[in-house]
Motif scaffolding. Structure first.
Motif, PDB file in Angstrom:
ATOM      1  N   VAL A 192      31.212  33.914  68.250  1.00 30.63           N
ATOM      2  CA  VAL A 192      30.646  33.176  69.536  1.00 30.63           C
ATOM      3  C   VAL A 192      31.978  32.524  70.252  1.00 30.63           C
ATOM      4  CG1 VAL A 192      29.640  31.031  70.152  1.00 30.63           C
ATOM      5  CG2 VAL A 192      28.565  32.312  68.260  1.00 30.63           C
ATOM      6  N   GLU A 193      33.094  32.569  69.655  1.00 29.28           N
ATOM      7  CA  GLU A 193      34.347  31.994  70.485  1.00 29.28           C
ATOM      8  C   GLU A 193      34.873  32.962  71.602  1.00 29.28           C
ATOM      9  OE1 GLU A 193      33.749  29.583  67.197  1.00 29.28           O
ATOM     10  OE2 GLU A 193      34.132  31.670  67.068  1.00 29.28           O
ATOM     11  N   ASP A 194      34.718  34.191  70.908  1.00 31.38           N
ATOM     12  CA  ASP A 194      35.169  35.352  71.822  1.00 31.38           C
ATOM     13  C   ASP A 194      34.070  35.327  72.985  1.00 31.38           C
ATOM     14  OD1 ASP A 194      37.386  35.960  70.281  1.00 31.38           O
ATOM     15  OD2 ASP A 194      36.179  37.400  68.891  1.00 31.38           O
ATOM     16  N   ARG A 195      32.837  35.279  72.806  1.00 30.77           N
ATOM     17  CA  ARG A 195      31.960  35.298  73.757  1.00 30.77           C
ATOM     18  C   ARG A 195      31.941  34.341  74.836  1.00 30.77           C
ATOM     19  NH1 ARG A 195      26.499  33.248  73.855  1.00 30.77           N
ATOM     20  NH2 ARG A 195      27.425  31.392  73.230  1.00 30.77           N
ATOM     21  N   ASP A 196      32.428  32.921  74.387  1.00 30.01           N
ATOM     22  CA  ASP A 196      32.577  31.955  75.164  1.00 30.01           C
ATOM     23  C   ASP A 196      33.851  32.048  75.916  1.00 30.01           C
ATOM     24  OD1 ASP A 196      30.139  30.865  74.110  1.00 30.01           O
ATOM     25  OD2 ASP A 196      31.274  29.307  72.759  1.00 30.01           O
ATOM     26  N   TYR A 197      34.688  32.779  75.567  1.00 32.94           N
ATOM     27  CA  TYR A 197      35.829  32.967  76.321  1.00 32.94           C
ATOM     28  C   TYR A 197      35.517  33.999  77.476  1.00 32.94           C
ATOM     29  CZ  TYR A 197      40.397  34.688  77.725  1.00 32.94           C
ATOM     30  OH  TYR A 197      41.537  35.398  78.328  1.00 32.94           O
ATOM     31  N   TYR A 198      34.972  34.855  77.043  1.00 35.78           N
ATOM     32  CA  TYR A 198      34.229  36.062  78.065  1.00 35.78           C
ATOM     33  C   TYR A 198      33.463  35.213  79.322  1.00 35.78           C
ATOM     34  CZ  TYR A 198      31.586  39.927  79.782  1.00 35.78           C
ATOM     35  OH  TYR A 198      31.054  40.971  80.513  1.00 35.78           O
ATOM     36  N   VAL A 199      32.582  34.448  78.883  1.00 34.55           N
ATOM     37  CA  VAL A 199      32.023  33.839  80.005  1.00 34.55           C
ATOM     38  C   VAL A 199      32.713  32.826  80.887  1.00 34.55           C
ATOM     39  CG1 VAL A 199      29.871  32.088  80.060  1.00 34.55           C
ATOM     40  CG2 VAL A 199      29.737  33.843  78.656  1.00 34.55           C
ATOM     41  N   ARG A 200      33.456  32.081  80.091  1.00 34.28           N
ATOM     42  CA  ARG A 200      34.494  31.298  80.795  1.00 34.28           C
ATOM     43  C   ARG A 200      35.524  31.869  81.708  1.00 34.28           C
ATOM     44  NH1 ARG A 200      35.242  28.878  76.011  1.00 34.28           N
ATOM     45  NH2 ARG A 200      37.341  29.532  75.795  1.00 34.28           N
ATOM     46  N   SER A 201      35.750  33.103  81.425  1.00 33.46           N
ATOM     47  CA  SER A 201      36.793  33.756  82.297  1.00 33.46           C
ATOM     48  C   SER A 201      36.408  34.216  83.683  1.00 33.46           C
ATOM     49  CB  SER A 201      37.259  35.163  81.559  1.00 33.46           C
ATOM     50  OG  SER A 201      36.603  36.194  81.424  1.00 33.46           O
ATOM     51  N   HIS A 244      44.082  40.490  78.355  1.00 31.67           N
ATOM     52  CA  HIS A 244      44.474  39.294  78.258  1.00 31.67           C
ATOM     53  C   HIS A 244      43.795  38.703  76.918  1.00 31.67           C
ATOM     54  CE1 HIS A 244      45.902  38.571  82.393  1.00 31.67           C
ATOM     55  NE2 HIS A 244      46.118  39.554  82.129  1.00 31.67           N
ATOM     56  N   GLN A 245      42.968  39.414  76.145  1.00 26.82           N
ATOM     57  CA  GLN A 245      42.506  39.140  74.920  1.00 26.82           C
ATOM     58  C   GLN A 245      42.610  39.851  73.759  1.00 26.82           C
ATOM     59  OE1 GLN A 245      38.190  38.258  75.209  1.00 26.82           O
ATOM     60  NE2 GLN A 245      38.110  36.750  73.720  1.00 26.82           N
ATOM     61  N   PRO A 246      43.959  40.271  73.235  1.00 24.83           N
ATOM     62  CA  PRO A 246      44.555  41.422  72.574  1.00 24.83           C
ATOM     63  C   PRO A 246      43.771  41.327  71.212  1.00 24.83           C
ATOM     64  CG  PRO A 246      46.402  39.947  73.118  1.00 24.83           C
ATOM     65  CD  PRO A 246      45.120  39.411  73.774  1.00 24.83           C
ATOM     66  N   GLY A 247      43.265  42.451  70.783  1.00 26.98           N
ATOM     67  CA  GLY A 247      42.880  42.572  69.326  1.00 26.98           C
ATOM     68  C   GLY A 247      41.180  42.346  69.283  1.00 26.98           C
ATOM     69  N   VAL A 248      40.677  41.906  70.307  1.00 26.38           N
ATOM     70  CA  VAL A 248      39.108  41.574  70.465  1.00 26.38           C
ATOM     71  C   VAL A 248      38.688  42.789  71.125  1.00 26.38           C
ATOM     72  CG1 VAL A 248      37.329  39.805  71.260  1.00 26.38           C
ATOM     73  CG2 VAL A 248      39.962  38.976  70.631  1.00 26.38           C
ATOM     74  N   VAL A 249      37.654  43.233  70.342  1.00 32.01           N
ATOM     75  CA  VAL A 249      36.933  44.554  70.762  1.00 32.01           C
ATOM     76  C   VAL A 249      35.308  44.094  70.834  1.00 32.01           C
ATOM     77  CG1 VAL A 249      36.223  46.822  70.084  1.00 32.01           C
ATOM     78  CG2 VAL A 249      38.379  45.801  69.593  1.00 32.01           C
ATOM     79  N   TYR A 250      34.779  44.297  72.087  1.00 31.15           N
ATOM     80  CA  TYR A 250      33.341  44.254  72.019  1.00 31.15           C
ATOM     81  C   TYR A 250      32.506  45.465  72.177  1.00 31.15           C
ATOM     82  CZ  TYR A 250      35.629  40.610  75.426  1.00 31.15           C
ATOM     83  OH  TYR A 250      36.436  39.617  75.961  1.00 31.15           O
ATOM     84  N   LEU A 251      31.306  45.479  71.649  1.00 31.81           N
ATOM     85  CA  LEU A 251      30.357  46.485  71.878  1.00 31.81           C
ATOM     86  C   LEU A 251      29.579  46.504  73.057  1.00 31.81           C
ATOM     87  CD1 LEU A 251      29.335  49.295  70.728  1.00 31.81           C
ATOM     88  CD2 LEU A 251      27.771  47.902  69.411  1.00 31.81           C
ATOM     89  N   ASN A 252      29.683  47.560  73.932  1.00 34.24           N
ATOM     90  CA  ASN A 252      28.878  47.321  74.947  1.00 34.24           C
ATOM     91  C   ASN A 252      27.705  48.221  75.141  1.00 34.24           C
ATOM     92  OD1 ASN A 252      28.437  45.999  77.624  1.00 34.24           O
ATOM     93  ND2 ASN A 252      29.584  47.244  78.743  1.00 34.24           N
ATOM     94  N   ILE A 253      26.449  47.895  75.268  1.00 33.95           N
ATOM     95  CA  ILE A 253      25.309  48.837  75.199  1.00 33.95           C
ATOM     96  C   ILE A 253      24.760  48.905  76.646  1.00 33.95           C
ATOM     97  CG2 ILE A 253      23.502  49.883  74.170  1.00 33.95           C
ATOM     98  CD1 ILE A 253      24.546  48.341  71.542  1.00 33.95           C
ATOM     99  N   ILE A 254      24.581  49.842  77.418  1.00 33.71           N
ATOM    100  CA  ILE A 254      24.105  49.695  78.637  1.00 33.71           C
ATOM    101  C   ILE A 254      22.730  50.785  78.740  1.00 33.71           C
ATOM    102  CG2 ILE A 254      24.352  50.145  81.266  1.00 33.71           C
ATOM    103  CD1 ILE A 254      27.209  49.952  81.029  1.00 33.71           C
ATOM    104  N   THR A 255      21.516  50.078  78.877  1.00 30.85           N
ATOM    105  CA  THR A 255      20.404  50.807  79.173  1.00 30.85           C
ATOM    106  C   THR A 255      19.639  51.176  80.267  1.00 30.85           C
ATOM    107  OG1 THR A 255      18.951  49.269  78.192  1.00 30.85           O
ATOM    108  CG2 THR A 255      19.813  50.357  76.264  1.00 30.85           C
ATOM    109  N   PHE A 256      19.102  52.009  80.559  1.00 33.51           N
ATOM    110  CA  PHE A 256      18.551  52.344  81.771  1.00 33.51           C
ATOM    111  C   PHE A 256      17.066  52.620  81.658  1.00 33.51           C
ATOM    112  CE2 PHE A 256      22.769  54.254  82.142  1.00 33.51           C
ATOM    113  CZ  PHE A 256      23.546  53.419  83.021  1.00 33.51           C
ATOM    114  N   ASP A 257      16.330  51.855  81.930  1.00 33.84           N
ATOM    115  CA  ASP A 257      14.823  51.977  81.811  1.00 33.84           C
ATOM    116  C   ASP A 257      14.171  52.181  83.118  1.00 33.84           C
ATOM    117  OD1 ASP A 257      12.157  51.945  80.982  1.00 33.84           O
ATOM    118  OD2 ASP A 257      12.246  49.630  80.472  1.00 33.84           O
ATOM    119  N   GLU A 258      13.884  53.665  83.257  1.00 32.76           N
ATOM    120  CA  GLU A 258      13.260  54.022  84.408  1.00 32.76           C
ATOM    121  C   GLU A 258      11.785  53.736  84.541  1.00 32.76           C
ATOM    122  OE1 GLU A 258      15.368  57.692  86.708  1.00 32.76           O
ATOM    123  OE2 GLU A 258      13.631  58.350  85.675  1.00 32.76           O
TER     124      GLU A 258
END
Length: 154
Positions: free
Chosen positions: A124-133, A94-108
């Motif tokens: 920031v606009e793309d981030r705000d869309y993500y938050v508002r969604s 629903h947000q074509p052409g917008v690519v996020y980078l997602n880094i998940i870390t596990f700190d045992e």
């Protein structure tokens, strides 16, 4: 759970401690049957279309709401997921052409693991869309189910 979305910064950082080792959290993120048990809001049905947790591997899942509306999320793995981290791109149909980078870390830390998900957006606009969604409305119950899964279910 702590969610940080600083004004003017194109990222969201989510942190939570789980009463489980990193290997269980990694399995929950990289095995299709386990991912389907916890990811997404309660009111949506999830279908894991593809999950190839390896360097260059693809992932895609689709949520379907009660009216039949579909929401697809997809991306690529960068590096092979480990008990230290997962690096992947993340796209939403629903947000074509917008690519996020997602880094998940596990700190045992002993028998507990701090999971940190840092999602970086092109703007920031793309981030705000993500938050508002509704990101937080889906994330909190998802991570609650993840906590139950890794402490009781696997």
């Amino acid at each position: 759970m702590e969610i940080v979305a600083e004004p003017g910064v194109p990222q969201v950082v989510v942190t939570r401690e789980f009463a489980a080792p990193a290997r269980k959290l990694l399995r929950a993120h990289t095995e299709p049957d386990l991912l389907a048990r916890w990811l997404g809001p309660d009111w949506l049905k999830i279908t894991v279309d593809v999950l190839e947790p390896r360097d260059g591997g693809r992932w895609r899942y689709t949520h379907t709401d009660p009216s039949g509306e579909r929401y697809a999320f997809f991306g690529l793995y960068h590096g092979t997921p480990t008990t230290e981290r997962i690096v992947q791109t993340y796209e939403f149909d629903h947000q074509p052409g917008v690519v996020y980078l997602n880094i998940i870390t596990f700190d045992e830390r002993g028998d507990r693991t701090v999971l940190r998900q840092n999602t970086v957006f092109p703007s920031v606009e793309d981030r705000d869309y993500y938050v508002r969604s509704g990101m937080e409305k889906g994330l909190r119950p998802s991570w609650d189910r993840l906590a139950t899964l890794v402490t009781e279910g696997i």
